[in-house]
Design a protein around this motif. Sequence first.
Motif, short mmCIF file in Angstrom:
data_model
loop_
_atom_site.label_atom_id
_atom_site.label_comp_id
_atom_site.label_asym_id
_atom_site.label_seq_id
_atom_site.Cartn_x
_atom_site.Cartn_y
_atom_site.Cartn_z
N PHE A 94 0.82 -1.21 0.00
CA PHE A 94 0.00 0.00 0.00
C PHE A 94 0.86 1.26 0.00
O PHE A 94 0.53 2.26 -0.66
N LEU A 95 1.97 1.23 0.74
CA LEU A 95 2.88 2.38 0.73
C LEU A 95 3.42 2.62 -0.67
O LEU A 95 3.56 3.77 -1.12
N GLY A 96 3.74 1.53 -1.37
CA GLY A 96 4.19 1.66 -2.76
C GLY A 96 3.12 2.26 -3.64
O GLY A 96 3.39 3.13 -4.47
N PHE A 97 1.86 1.78 -3.46
CA PHE A 97 0.74 2.34 -4.22
C PHE A 97 0.68 3.86 -4.04
O PHE A 97 0.60 4.62 -5.01
N ILE A 98 0.71 4.30 -2.79
CA ILE A 98 0.47 5.71 -2.48
C ILE A 98 1.64 6.59 -2.91
O ILE A 98 1.47 7.61 -3.59
N ILE A 99 2.86 6.21 -2.49
CA ILE A 99 4.03 7.05 -2.75
C ILE A 99 4.30 7.19 -4.25
O ILE A 99 4.61 8.28 -4.75
N PHE A 100 4.15 6.10 -5.01
CA PHE A 100 4.41 6.18 -6.45
C PHE A 100 3.27 6.87 -7.20
O PHE A 100 3.47 7.35 -8.32
N PHE A 277 7.82 -5.75 -1.62
CA PHE A 277 6.41 -5.46 -1.84
C PHE A 277 6.20 -3.98 -2.13
O PHE A 277 5.27 -3.61 -2.85
N PHE A 278 7.05 -3.12 -1.58
CA PHE A 278 6.99 -1.69 -1.87
C PHE A 278 7.24 -1.46 -3.36
O PHE A 278 6.52 -0.72 -4.02
N VAL A 279 8.27 -2.11 -3.89
CA VAL A 279 8.60 -1.99 -5.32
C VAL A 279 7.49 -2.60 -6.17
O VAL A 279 7.14 -2.06 -7.23
N ILE A 280 6.93 -3.72 -5.71
CA ILE A 280 5.81 -4.33 -6.44
C ILE A 280 4.64 -3.35 -6.53
O ILE A 280 4.00 -3.21 -7.58
N GLY A 281 4.37 -2.64 -5.41
CA GLY A 281 3.32 -1.64 -5.42
C GLY A 281 3.56 -0.57 -6.46
O GLY A 281 2.65 -0.19 -7.21
N GLY A 282 4.80 -0.09 -6.52
CA GLY A 282 5.15 0.91 -7.53
C GLY A 282 5.02 0.36 -8.94
O GLY A 282 4.55 1.06 -9.85
N ALA A 283 5.44 -0.90 -9.13
CA ALA A 283 5.35 -1.52 -10.44
C ALA A 283 3.90 -1.68 -10.89
O ALA A 283 3.58 -1.50 -12.07
N GLY A 287 2.32 -0.12 -14.13
CA GLY A 287 1.65 -0.98 -15.10
C GLY A 287 0.24 -0.53 -15.40
O GLY A 287 -0.21 -0.53 -16.55
N LEU A 288 -0.49 -0.11 -14.35
CA LEU A 288 -1.86 0.37 -14.55
C LEU A 288 -1.88 1.67 -15.34
O LEU A 288 -2.78 1.91 -16.15
#
Length: 300
Positions: A94-100, A277-283, A287-288
């Motif tokens: 979730f942190l990756g989602f938000i920060i990226f 998982f942070f990087v996965i969130g960003g990826a 991708g989206l």
Amino acid sequence: MVFICGFLMALADSVPGVSGGTIAFLLGCYDDFIGSLDAFIPGRSSKEERKSKIKTALRFLSKLGVGWIIGFVSAVLVLTRVFEAHIYQISSLFLGFIIFSIPLIIKEEWATIKSKYYNLIFTLIGAGLVVLITVLNPSGGGDAAVAAESINILDYLFYTMTGMLGISAMVLPGISGSTILLIFGTYMPIMTAIKDILHFNFSMETILKVGFFGVGVILGILLVIRLVKRSLEKFRSQTVYAIIGLMLGSLYAVVMGPQSLDTPQPAMTVDTFSILFFVIGGAVIFGLQVMQYFMEKRKK
């Protein structure tokens, strides 16, 4: 894309920490989401205009709704256990989602917010609001507020009130509706009741809980959607700054999220943070965005 947005919104809505509205905003479907819900609220438009808006809204909400329902049922039946067992990995995601996503939102809304830095006060207000709600959130045992077996009509009306507040938070980026339910002690009773219904356990108490809560959800939508839509139309710069603040504040909410589980866990630290998982969130966000770009290009 709309189906994926609905699915991810449901996953976020069902777990304390991040709002489904945040997911909708970062995936670029927030305006359509708010506008589609607003189409069903009586306004000043003509009968033909309203009919056209409702038709368009139904097409959008049907796709979003299918994704949301599948995501929510999955979360209730399966993913709540995953979140409990792997909360730090999910929180890092979730942190990756938000920060990226925040830089993408700033880029998307740059024409709206540039040279209006005095509206940063709304960013501070938004961030402060989410932090305050998170601080007020009880750790774990907060669900005892309405967990007693002897429930009267006032308790059911309490479910209606928290349903109104919860859905209002869910449609606003940054504030987690599930966290609101935790604060008032209705998160686990409602999730348990929904799980019972999905397992075909239709006791009167379960039906009343979900029914009164559902009434609150409908009332909350009717009250908050028009306000949000008008804010985006007439005060978009201030609203976008506030949304960015809500999202920044949600970073703190996600870090503290493990404390609000049914079995409380320590807040996330550097040691429990998962860079993978942070990087996965960003990826996923990247991708989206790529998927959204090609879908919009194909439409043109």
